[in-house]
Design an enzyme around this catalytic site. Structure first.
Site, PDB file in Angstrom:
ATOM      1  N   TYR A  99       0.817  -1.209   0.000  1.00 28.13           N
ATOM      2  CA  TYR A  99       0.000   0.000   0.000  1.00 28.13           C
ATOM      3  C   TYR A  99       0.854   1.263   0.000  1.00 28.13           C
ATOM      4  O   TYR A  99       0.405   2.310  -0.440  1.00 28.13           O
ATOM      5  CB  TYR A  99      -0.915   0.031   1.236  1.00 28.13           C
ATOM      6  CG  TYR A  99      -2.233  -0.677   1.084  1.00 28.13           C
ATOM      7  CD1 TYR A  99      -2.289  -2.000   0.673  1.00 28.13           C
ATOM      8  CD2 TYR A  99      -3.419  -0.022   1.376  1.00 28.13           C
ATOM      9  CE1 TYR A  99      -3.500  -2.649   0.552  1.00 28.13           C
ATOM     10  CE2 TYR A  99      -4.640  -0.662   1.262  1.00 28.13           C
ATOM     11  CZ  TYR A  99      -4.674  -1.974   0.844  1.00 28.13           C
ATOM     12  OH  TYR A  99      -5.878  -2.610   0.730  1.00 28.13           O
TER      13      TYR A  99
ATOM     14  N   LYS B 275       3.756 -15.014   2.305  1.00 25.11           N
ATOM     15  CA  LYS B 275       3.987 -15.768   1.069  1.00 25.11           C
ATOM     16  C   LYS B 275       5.498 -15.961   0.960  1.00 25.11           C
ATOM     17  O   LYS B 275       6.146 -15.542  -0.013  1.00 25.11           O
ATOM     18  CB  LYS B 275       3.385 -14.986  -0.112  1.00 25.11           C
ATOM     19  CG  LYS B 275       3.376 -15.727  -1.423  1.00 25.11           C
ATOM     20  CD  LYS B 275       2.345 -16.847  -1.513  1.00 25.11           C
ATOM     21  CE  LYS B 275       2.511 -17.622  -2.799  1.00 25.11           C
ATOM     22  NZ  LYS B 275       1.682 -18.834  -2.869  1.00 25.11           N
TER      23      LYS B 275
ATOM     24  N   ASP C 194      -2.233 -18.234   0.457  1.00 24.26           N
ATOM     25  CA  ASP C 194      -3.194 -18.980  -0.364  1.00 24.26           C
ATOM     26  C   ASP C 194      -3.845 -20.103   0.452  1.00 24.26           C
ATOM     27  O   ASP C 194      -5.060 -20.301   0.420  1.00 24.26           O
ATOM     28  CB  ASP C 194      -2.535 -19.516  -1.657  1.00 24.26           C
ATOM     29  CG  ASP C 194      -1.199 -20.213  -1.417  1.00 24.26           C
ATOM     30  OD1 ASP C 194      -0.667 -20.136  -0.286  1.00 24.26           O
ATOM     31  OD2 ASP C 194      -0.680 -20.844  -2.361  1.00 24.26           O
TER      32      ASP C 194
ATOM     33  N   ASP D 226      -6.174  -7.114   4.192  1.00 27.57           N
ATOM     34  CA  ASP D 226      -7.341  -6.476   3.574  1.00 27.57           C
ATOM     35  C   ASP D 226      -8.225  -7.547   2.940  1.00 27.57           C
ATOM     36  O   ASP D 226      -9.437  -7.601   3.167  1.00 27.57           O
ATOM     37  CB  ASP D 226      -6.862  -5.474   2.508  1.00 27.57           C
ATOM     38  CG  ASP D 226      -8.024  -4.796   1.797  1.00 27.57           C
ATOM     39  OD1 ASP D 226      -8.978  -4.400   2.497  1.00 27.57           O
ATOM     40  OD2 ASP D 226      -7.983  -4.674   0.563  1.00 27.57           O
TER      41      ASP D 226
ATOM     42  N   ASP E 156     -12.053  -9.374   4.462  1.00 30.72           N
ATOM     43  CA  ASP E 156     -13.324  -9.361   3.708  1.00 30.72           C
ATOM     44  C   ASP E 156     -13.848 -10.794   3.596  1.00 30.72           C
ATOM     45  O   ASP E 156     -15.036 -11.052   3.766  1.00 30.72           O
ATOM     46  CB  ASP E 156     -13.126  -8.789   2.291  1.00 30.72           C
ATOM     47  CG  ASP E 156     -13.545  -7.326   2.184  1.00 30.72           C
ATOM     48  OD1 ASP E 156     -13.317  -6.576   3.162  1.00 30.72           O
ATOM     49  OD2 ASP E 156     -14.096  -6.933   1.136  1.00 30.72           O
TER      50      ASP E 156
END
Ligand code: IPM
Ligand code: MN
Length: 370
Positions: free
Chosen positions: A146, A193, A225, A249, A253
């Protein structure tokens, strides 16, 4: 007992459904102030599209100074559809949100995922998978992709963003998450990751280093993942989850579907100074001004404000119980309803807001009198 301390709360209601839902967040805080004899002062500031319209900037200086002078910040939502399909827009509402997070050093974004018993049926996932889930996400909020270097090539045919983390950035949020885990079930999952990204390998090594200071907490690492899959396969395995900005983020959700709706998810953004409290959902322009938005995520964010900014655990818990009582009575907003919901129990923002206030009022004035 009278509490002489005046606490200033900055309110940035922002865009779309932001003003409708913060209206109810403020109401809840005012009711709590009355019930417990606290003094809260509310100061409004502009952010997002609303701020661009008035000042040309998504986060005017005045808003920053209101926030810096406050003891806590309640935020609604930021975003406007006008910009979503306009990649050329240089000034965007979201920049206001990112800037305030950065300016105030709000590096830890706490997103609790809890289940309200009466809503077990509202999720698209099976009840037996969900029952008992209680996760606290720590999303890193002022670093990662970000805020990394980004650029578009001169011919406009290539662009890049960079994901970068420093040890210091990982250390401070890791400590916060481990301290929370000590008071919960003592399990931390760190999500990265590291099989591909260097920034993730640094993340993992740093988390391992800090974990040595907390031998009573069990640490697990998970690739992002796999995490996306495990979260809906068996959410009960998680207690505290710590992850970077963009992974957090996306995963939160996804996790919102465990509690039934994004309209229920509150968050707290904490750092060194003043904390910011906001619902996880966005500005939902499609339902803005239609009396359809669910104010619960904002009211629950107000509860987190009471708990984290003012150390008012009892007050926070009363607000949270008021929400679960209204859900137990069977009332729903559109986002929580399904084909089995009785039409008469589906309420608008104002109607469910009033229900919550009624319950809150009865709880507060009962507990004060006794
Ligand atoms: C959130 C939002 C923001 C984010 C957007 C609006 C910039 O999605 O708070 O989760 O990506 O952080
Ligand atoms: Mn988001």
């Amino acid at each position: 007992m009278s509490d002489p301390q005046i606490r200033r709360i900055a309110v940035l209601s922002g865009d779309g459904i932001g003003p409708e839902v913060t209206f109810w967040g403020i109401k809840a805080l005012k009711m709590v102030a009355k019930g417990f004899n606290h003094q809260f002062i509310f100061e409004k500031g502009l952010i997002g599209h609303a701020a661009i319209e008035e000042t040309g900037k998504p986060l005017p200086e005045e808003t920053i100074s209101i926030c810096k002078g406050a003891h806590a910040i309640l935020l609604g939502a930021v975003g406007h559809p006008k910009y979503d399909n306009d990649p050329s827009a240089k000034v965007r509402p979201e920049q206001g949100l990112l800037k305030i997070r950065k300016e105030l050093g709000l590096y830890a974004n706490l997103r609790p995922i809890k289940i309200f018993e009466s809503l077990l049926g509202a999720s698209s996932l099976k009840e037996e998978i969900l029952k008992g889930t209680d996760i606290l996400f720590y999303r890193e909020l002022t670093g990662g992709i970000y805020f990394g270097k980004r650029e578009k090539s001169l011919d406009g045919k290539t662009a890049y963003d960079t994901m970068s983390y420093s040890e210091m950035e990982v250390e401070r949020i890791t400590r916060m998450a481990f301290e929370a885990a000590q008071k919960r079930n003592g399990i931390v999952h760190s999500v990265d990751k590291a099989n591909v990204l260097d920034s993730s390998r640094l993340w993992r090594a740093t988390v391992n280093k800090i974990a040595n200071e907390y031998p009573d907490v069990q640490l697990n690492h998970m690739f992002v993942d796999n995490m996306a899959m495990q979260l809906i396969r068996d959410p009960k395995q998680f207690d505290v989850v710590i992850t970077g900005n963009m992974f957090g983020d996306i995963l939160t959700d996804e996790a919102s579907q465990i509690s039934g709706s994004l309209g229920l998810l509150p968050s707290a953004s904490l750092g060194k100074h003043v904390g910011l409290f906001e619902p996880v959902h966005g500005s939902a322009p499609d339902i803005a001004g239609k009396n359809k938005a669910n104010p619960m995520a904002t009211i629950l964010s107000a509860a987190m404000l009471l708990r984290h900014a003012f150390d008012m655990e009892e007050e926070a818990a009363i607000v949270e119980t008021a929400i679960s009582d209204v859900l137990n009575k069977g009332y729903r907003t559109t986002d929580l309803a399904n084909e089995n919901t009785d039409q008469e129990m589906i309420l608008g923002t104002d109607q469910i807001g009033n229900q919550i206030m009624e319950v809150l009022e009865s709880k507060l004035f009962q507990s004060v009198v006794i």
